[in-house]
Scaffold this motif. Structure first.
Motif, PDB file in Angstrom:
ATOM      1  N   VAL A  17       0.779  -1.162  -0.095  1.00  0.00           N
ATOM      2  CA  VAL A  17      -0.093  -0.063  -0.171  1.00  0.00           C
ATOM      3  C   VAL A  17       0.900   1.181   0.034  1.00  0.00           C
ATOM      4  O   VAL A  17       0.636   2.215  -0.660  1.00  0.00           O
ATOM      5  N   GLY A  18       1.930   1.327   0.761  1.00  0.00           N
ATOM      6  CA  GLY A  18       2.677   2.437   1.013  1.00  0.00           C
ATOM      7  C   GLY A  18       3.604   2.619  -0.305  1.00  0.00           C
ATOM      8  O   GLY A  18       3.690   3.824  -0.783  1.00  0.00           O
ATOM      9  N   ALA A  19       3.959   1.709  -1.122  1.00  0.00           N
ATOM     10  CA  ALA A  19       4.650   1.846  -2.304  1.00  0.00           C
ATOM     11  C   ALA A  19       3.847   2.240  -3.509  1.00  0.00           C
ATOM     12  O   ALA A  19       4.372   3.123  -4.084  1.00  0.00           O
ATOM     13  N   ILE A  20       2.563   2.059  -3.506  1.00  0.00           N
ATOM     14  CA  ILE A  20       1.376   2.422  -4.686  1.00  0.00           C
ATOM     15  C   ILE A  20       1.312   3.984  -4.076  1.00  0.00           C
ATOM     16  O   ILE A  20       1.196   4.850  -5.281  1.00  0.00           O
ATOM     17  N   ILE A  21       1.080   4.066  -3.121  1.00  0.00           N
ATOM     18  CA  ILE A  21       0.662   5.828  -2.960  1.00  0.00           C
ATOM     19  C   ILE A  21       1.772   6.548  -2.945  1.00  0.00           C
ATOM     20  O   ILE A  21       1.832   7.580  -3.716  1.00  0.00           O
ATOM     21  N   CYS A  22       3.032   6.082  -2.437  1.00  0.00           N
ATOM     22  CA  CYS A  22       4.434   6.954  -2.674  1.00  0.00           C
ATOM     23  C   CYS A  22       4.267   7.181  -4.292  1.00  0.00           C
ATOM     24  O   CYS A  22       5.011   8.150  -4.690  1.00  0.00           O
ATOM     25  N   LYS A  23       4.040   5.961  -5.117  1.00  0.00           N
ATOM     26  CA  LYS A  23       4.538   6.278  -6.621  1.00  0.00           C
ATOM     27  C   LYS A  23       3.296   6.934  -7.236  1.00  0.00           C
ATOM     28  O   LYS A  23       3.751   7.969  -8.162  1.00  0.00           O
ATOM     29  N   TRP A  24       2.101   7.178  -6.515  1.00  0.00           N
ATOM     30  CA  TRP A  24       1.084   8.109  -6.988  1.00  0.00           C
ATOM     31  C   TRP A  24       1.541   9.529  -6.760  1.00  0.00           C
ATOM     32  O   TRP A  24       1.436  10.295  -7.578  1.00  0.00           O
ATOM     33  N   LYS A  25       2.045   9.712  -5.576  1.00  0.00           N
ATOM     34  CA  LYS A  25       2.455  11.059  -5.134  1.00  0.00           C
ATOM     35  C   LYS A  25       3.759  11.522  -6.043  1.00  0.00           C
ATOM     36  O   LYS A  25       3.595  12.651  -6.296  1.00  0.00           O
ATOM     37  N   LYS A  26       4.599  10.660  -6.527  1.00  0.00           N
ATOM     38  CA  LYS A  26       5.619  11.133  -7.179  1.00  0.00           C
ATOM     39  C   LYS A  26       5.426  11.192  -8.634  1.00  0.00           C
ATOM     40  O   LYS A  26       5.858  12.164  -9.270  1.00  0.00           O
ATOM     41  N   HIS A  27       4.567  10.330  -9.408  1.00  0.00           N
ATOM     42  CA  HIS A  27       4.475   9.950 -10.712  1.00  0.00           C
ATOM     43  C   HIS A  27       3.137  10.295 -11.173  1.00  0.00           C
ATOM     44  O   HIS A  27       2.740  10.285 -12.280  1.00  0.00           O
ATOM     45  N   THR A  30      -0.242   4.577 -11.116  1.00  0.00           N
ATOM     46  CA  THR A  30       0.011   3.416 -10.209  1.00  0.00           C
ATOM     47  C   THR A  30       0.582   2.237 -10.988  1.00  0.00           C
ATOM     48  O   THR A  30       1.014   1.388 -10.402  1.00  0.00           O
ATOM     49  N   VAL A  31       0.607   2.454 -12.419  1.00  0.00           N
ATOM     50  CA  VAL A  31       0.906   1.362 -13.006  1.00  0.00           C
ATOM     51  C   VAL A  31       2.636   1.286 -12.975  1.00  0.00           C
ATOM     52  O   VAL A  31       3.165   2.374 -12.738  1.00  0.00           O
ATOM     53  N   ASN A  32       3.084   0.094 -13.291  1.00  0.00           N
ATOM     54  CA  ASN A  32       4.607   0.161 -13.250  1.00  0.00           C
ATOM     55  C   ASN A  32       5.381   0.929 -14.429  1.00  0.00           C
ATOM     56  O   ASN A  32       4.737   0.822 -15.509  1.00  0.00           O
ATOM     57  N   LEU A  33       6.434   1.490 -13.869  1.00  0.00           N
ATOM     58  CA  LEU A  33       6.982   2.430 -14.673  1.00  0.00           C
ATOM     59  C   LEU A  33       7.964   1.621 -15.591  1.00  0.00           C
ATOM     60  O   LEU A  33       8.317   0.761 -15.256  1.00  0.00           O
ATOM     61  N   PRO A  34       8.216   2.131 -16.899  1.00  0.00           N
ATOM     62  CA  PRO A  34       8.986   1.574 -17.795  1.00  0.00           C
ATOM     63  C   PRO A  34      10.525   1.479 -17.248  1.00  0.00           C
ATOM     64  O   PRO A  34      10.768   2.368 -16.644  1.00  0.00           O
ATOM     65  N   ARG A  35      11.239   0.405 -17.173  1.00  0.00           N
ATOM     66  CA  ARG A  35      12.648   0.119 -16.707  1.00  0.00           C
ATOM     67  C   ARG A  35      13.412   0.947 -17.577  1.00  0.00           C
ATOM     68  O   ARG A  35      13.334   0.937 -18.943  1.00  0.00           O
ATOM     69  N   PRO A  36      14.494   1.141 -17.180  1.00  0.00           N
ATOM     70  CA  PRO A  36      15.635   1.873 -17.997  1.00  0.00           C
ATOM     71  C   PRO A  36      16.500   0.858 -18.857  1.00  0.00           C
ATOM     72  O   PRO A  36      17.145   1.111 -19.748  1.00  0.00           O
TER      73      PRO A  36
END
Length: 262
Positions: A17-27, A30-36
């Motif tokens: 839950v924490g990881a999803i919320i942090c991802k939403w706040k930053k990006h 909520t979907v997985n970001l493309p890898r470099p």
């Protein structure tokens, strides 16, 4: 609601839950970001295992680490292991050769260090360091590495010339102090106690005079049997030469080793 309440209602872990919320706040997604790039083949736990193994056993080979990971269920190549170790700040180097030290040697070296820990620079200026060494006449009797590009292995700058059956070598005795280098003597044949005393007789005192060591100078040589023989000790005493007490198996403490390498 806090993370714990949300996790309980959704039946998920608090960390998820924490990881999803942090991802939403930053990006703002909520979907997985493309890898470099390609995902790491070795998990953080696997990396930790590799680092722990190498830290405890630095001589571990890449092949050993490949087998360790394979047993843990991760199949990688030796190149991947090497890339991982370099990423963690490690690099493959030739192991330095050092004297084999027993407990008695360790205690003697520590005793020597403690006794001279607070010696002033003026004391060390009075020391005349000496040693014997073998010099290669052609090339060097060791492995050297070079930085080169692919297919440039035989560029003259990247090669080390050799001759058949070796290039031969010579044995030398030398000495130096903070005031400069003393005389250099070539040792012909096998050196015994009598030859060593002859070398000292012909080179030691002339070097002291040439370097203007003055009164109170101290002579250093290691604990080779020829140096510590009763006859040699009596010869040094007769010449009123003060000898620095030296711990066995300690060539790395003698600064003349740096002079030989230069």
């Amino acid at each position: 609601m806090d993370y714990k309440t949300i996790a309980k209602q959704l039946g998920e872990k608090v960390t998820t839950v924490g990881a999803i919320i942090c991802k939403w706040k930053k990006h703002k997604r909520t979907v997985n970001l493309p890898r470099p790039g390609a995902p790491c083949k070795i998990s953080p736990r696997g990396v930790a295992m590799i680092m722990r193994t190498v830290r405890n056993h630095p001589r571990t080979t890449r092949e050993d680490l490949v087998n360790d990971l394979k047993a843990a269920g991760t199949i990688v190549t030796k190149k991947t292991i090497g890339n991982t170790l370099r990423h963690e700040g490690l690099k493959s180097c030739s192991a330095r050769k050092v004297p084999l030290l027993k407990k008695a040697h360790i205690h003697a070296r520590l005793k020597f260090a403690n006794e001279h820990l607070n010696d002033s620079e003026d004391i060390w200026v009075k020391v005349l360091w000496s040693d014997e060494t073998k010099m290669e006449l052609f090339g060097i009797n060791s492995t050297r590495r070079v930085w080169r590009r692919r297919n440039a292995a035989y560029d003259p700058k990247n090669t080390m010339p050799t001759v058949k059956h070796g290039g031969g070598n010579i044995m030398l005795w030398g000495c130096f102090s903070a005031k400069g280098t003393g005389q250099l003597h070539r040792i012909k044949g096998t050196m015994d106690g009598a030859m060593y005393r002859q070398i000292l007789g012909e080179n030691l005192l002339p070097s002291v005079r040439a370097l203007k060591m003055g009164r109170g100078w101290v002579f250093q040589h290691d604990n080779d049997p020829k140096h510590t023989a009763k006859v040699t000790k009596e010869w040094l005493k007769k010449k009123h030469i003060k000898v620095l007490e030296w711990p066995s198996q300690s060539p790395d403490l003698n600064p003349i080793e740096n002079l030989w390498r230069s």
